[in-house]
Design a protein around this motif. Structure first.
Motif, mmCIF file in Angstrom:
data_model
loop_
_atom_site.group_PDB
_atom_site.id
_atom_site.type_symbol
_atom_site.label_atom_id
_atom_site.label_comp_id
_atom_site.label_asym_id
_atom_site.label_seq_id
_atom_site.Cartn_x
_atom_site.Cartn_y
_atom_site.Cartn_z
ATOM 1 N N ALA A 1 -11.507 -24.022 -58.578
ATOM 2 C CA ALA A 1 -11.756 -24.916 -57.448
ATOM 3 C C ALA A 1 -10.552 -24.944 -56.512
ATOM 4 C CB ALA A 1 -12.051 -26.325 -57.952
ATOM 5 N N GLN A 2 -10.833 -24.933 -55.223
ATOM 6 C CA GLN A 2 -9.771 -24.920 -54.224
ATOM 7 C C GLN A 2 -9.671 -26.215 -53.428
ATOM 8 O OE1 GLN A 2 -7.566 -22.281 -53.946
ATOM 9 N NE2 GLN A 2 -8.666 -21.643 -55.803
ATOM 10 N N GLU A 3 -10.798 -26.874 -53.194
ATOM 11 C CA GLU A 3 -10.781 -28.040 -52.309
ATOM 12 C C GLU A 3 -11.328 -29.310 -52.956
ATOM 13 O OE1 GLU A 3 -12.791 -27.056 -48.711
ATOM 14 O OE2 GLU A 3 -11.467 -25.378 -48.225
ATOM 15 N N ARG A 4 -12.512 -29.233 -53.574
ATOM 16 C CA ARG A 4 -13.118 -30.468 -54.081
ATOM 17 C C ARG A 4 -14.064 -30.177 -55.244
ATOM 18 N NH1 ARG A 4 -14.443 -29.473 -48.985
ATOM 19 N NH2 ARG A 4 -16.586 -28.880 -48.431
ATOM 20 N N VAL B 1 -6.850 -30.487 -55.161
ATOM 21 C CA VAL B 1 -8.309 -30.574 -55.262
ATOM 22 C C VAL B 1 -8.729 -32.041 -55.364
ATOM 23 C CG1 VAL B 1 -10.333 -29.963 -56.645
ATOM 24 C CG2 VAL B 1 -8.466 -28.311 -56.353
ATOM 25 N N VAL C 1 -18.756 -27.522 -57.004
ATOM 26 C CA VAL C 1 -17.389 -27.072 -56.737
ATOM 27 C C VAL C 1 -17.298 -26.476 -55.339
ATOM 28 C CG1 VAL C 1 -15.545 -25.500 -57.454
ATOM 29 C CG2 VAL C 1 -16.963 -26.641 -59.179
ATOM 30 N N ASP C 2 -16.389 -27.026 -54.542
ATOM 31 C CA ASP C 2 -16.121 -26.529 -53.184
ATOM 32 C C ASP C 2 -17.383 -26.443 -52.336
ATOM 33 O OD1 ASP C 2 -13.425 -26.364 -53.745
ATOM 34 O OD2 ASP C 2 -13.496 -24.254 -54.309
ATOM 35 N N SER C 3 -18.354 -27.264 -52.638
ATOM 36 C CA SER C 3 -19.607 -27.353 -51.880
ATOM 37 C C SER C 3 -20.374 -26.040 -51.791
ATOM 38 C CB SER C 3 -19.339 -27.870 -50.449
ATOM 39 O OG SER C 3 -18.783 -29.160 -50.477
ATOM 40 N N ASN C 4 -20.091 -25.102 -52.707
ATOM 41 C CA ASN C 4 -20.852 -23.842 -52.654
ATOM 42 C C ASN C 4 -21.333 -23.337 -54.016
ATOM 43 O OD1 ASN C 4 -18.582 -22.563 -53.815
ATOM 44 N ND2 ASN C 4 -17.734 -22.076 -51.793
ATOM 45 N N GLU D 1 -24.778 -21.874 -51.386
ATOM 46 C CA GLU D 1 -24.067 -22.907 -50.645
ATOM 47 C C GLU D 1 -25.005 -24.011 -50.153
ATOM 48 O OE1 GLU D 1 -20.933 -23.330 -46.877
ATOM 49 O OE2 GLU D 1 -21.675 -21.353 -47.516
#
Length: 499
Positions: free
Chosen positions: A318-321, A347, A418-421, A448
């Motif tokens: 995970a990179q963002e959320r 994150v 994870v990361d909205s995708n 996504e």
């Protein structure tokens, strides 16, 4: 047949499928075959976000199976849903469909003779997973198992899969009981399943076969042969078996077991199907499942598993959320370190879990309560589900009018985005039991648009009308004093590995 009649006869009567509104009535699965052929190597995905959808889909699949039905469940109750599900499988078997069922032993709710009667049909085979607690187990055997094989007693099959003709299937959080489909008068779960077609179903089929062949999955007949003092001896005459099978059919056909709103739903099938047609998303998806027994550890309570590793990798990447919905939230030391690393990378972690007022599992909540302050200190944003969430109140209005009060609702969906995708929908609770003891299953969806829709659904459940903010709202104050007292006592007991 001890269940109280209720509207859940929908399972036996409602014919509905979102994918095949225009398919020929004599071969409705031909439409599915065409879709799979057009999307070779991909998986068709449709999220079943409401209990009614999940129930209707299972009903239609059971009624239209042509070759095989393979089912795995952790809980199978003898309420209306459980009885009608068993009857639907019996009708399929009488059409010539081969039915195979694996049910975990711990919480199965069925009479011994009913189990034997069902397996007397030549097209039905039922196996009990890891029978150390219930099926065919007398009291002395249970006590001996706890003393001599504590891990074995606690190692359960938590998988939930429903596979038809090897090409269309359902997995997710729902067991076979009324409360998972919004049909219980007093208590229901907010849950989530996913309907799958094509490529991922192949992996689900392989997983089912792996469990079927495992020595942990024991045929029902072997549980009642009465050899020694460690198994029951139960006998059933042929005419008694026929009577039990016929009683299932009679129960499902009885007009006393369904309400007027079910007839209305049946009449609305056409418009429902038209609305749903074409909403299946085709993309890459991976079905993940643990091995029978979870791992090779036979003494301690640790060991991890395939599902644990797959989900840990999603968190690690995970990179963002990360957005999680889990009824039980008890992070092991390893899981805590995993999420600490994610937070250090920046994150954002948001979690929707049960409040003390809504939870059905006091021990699990005690484990969460012991570490809630630490999680909030790490920057976790935690939202605790209300027992009378606004979205569920609207859904249960008919029951509320009939009973004079709305049923309590608890969260049961097990989902991560994870990361909205990338999204995961399955059976894995974020606790040590799912991590190390129970076999789990689910699907990782690489789409996504779908991931964002699932994330939006979780965010709706996090809204202040549905959940309390654990950091600012002091959700525990809304739980009865009796609950708070029980949880406080459980917090002092060192049972975290079992939660």
């Amino acid at each position: 047949m001890k269940a109280k009649p209720f509207t859940a006869t929908l399972f036996a009567f409602l014919l509905w499928l979102p994918l095949a509104a225009h398919a020929a009535l004599d071969r409705p699965f031909s439409f599915i075959d065409e879709e799979i052929a057009r999307h070779e190597g991909q998986t068709g995905i449709y999220v079943l976000d409401t209990g009614a959808e999940a129930l209707r889909t299972r009903a239609w699949l059971a009624d239209h199976a042509e070759q095989s039905i393979e089912v795995q469940y952790f809980i199978w109750s003898t309420d209306n849903i459980g009885i009608l599900a068993a009857e639907a499988l019996m009708r399929a078997a009488k059409r010539g469909v081969k039915v195979r069922v694996i049910v975990d032993d711990l919480l199965i709710d069925a009479e011994d003779k009913t189990l034997i009667a069902l397996t007397r049909h030549p097209n039905i085979d039922i196996r009990i997973y890891n029978p150390k607690n219930s099926v065919g187990v007398p009291l002395q055997a249970r006590l001996l198992n706890v003393v001599t094989d504590f891990r074995g007693v606690n190692q359960r099959m938590h998988n939930k899969t429903f596979i038809v003709d090897g090409k269309i299937a359902i997995t997710g959080g729902r067991n076979m009981a009324a409360e998972y489909y919004d049909y219980n008068h007093k208590f229901n779960f907010r849950d989530r399943d996913v309907l799958l077609l094509g490529e991922a179903v192949k992996a689900m089929q392989s997983s089912f076969d792996e469990f079927w062949k495992s020595e942990l999955s024991v045929p029902v007949a072997q549980r009642y042969d009465g050899l020694g003092l460690l198994k029951k001896r139960v006998q059933i005459e042929e005419n008694e078996s026929d009577y039990i099978q016929q009683a299932l059919h009679d129960y499902a056909k009885s007009p006393a077991n369904f309400a007027p709103e079910i007839r209305t739903a049946i009449n609305a099938v056409g418009s429902t199907a038209a609305r749903m047609t074409g909403q299946v998303a085709w993309s890459k998806a991976e079905f993940i499942s643990d091995m029978p027994g979870k791992n090779d550890n036979r003494i301690g309570l640790g060991g991890g598993g395939r599902t644990t590793s797959a989900l840990a990798k999603l968190v690690e990447d995970a990179q963002e959320r990360i957005v999680i919905q889990s009824p039980y939230l008890v992070l092991s030391d390893a899981a805590l370190e995993l999420f600490k690393r994610a937070r250090k990378r920046g994150v954002r972690v948001r979690i929707n879990t049960n409040s003390m007022a809504s939870t059905d599992n006091f021990p699990a909540f005690s484990g969460y309560r012991n570490q809630r302050r630490q999680l909030l200190g790490l920057g976790f944003e935690i939202y605790e589900y209300k027992p009378h969430a606004a979205t569920q109140r609207q859904m249960m209005q008919a029951v509320s009018k009939a009973n004079g009060s709305a049923p309590i609702t608890a969260l049961h969906a097990k989902t991560m985005v994870v990361d909205s995708n990338i999204a995961y929908i399955g059976t894995f609770n974020f606790d040590p039991r799912s991590e190390n003891l129970n076999t789990e299953a689910g699907v990782i969806i690489h789409n996504e648009e779908l991931a964002q829709l699932i994330e939006a659904a979780i965010e709706t459940d996090m809204h202040s009308s549905n959940s309390w903010n654990a950091a600012t709202d002091d959700p525990d104050q809304y739980a009865p004093l009796s609950k708070r007292s029980k949880v406080r006592v459980l917090q002092t007991i060192p049972i975290k590995p079992l939660l």
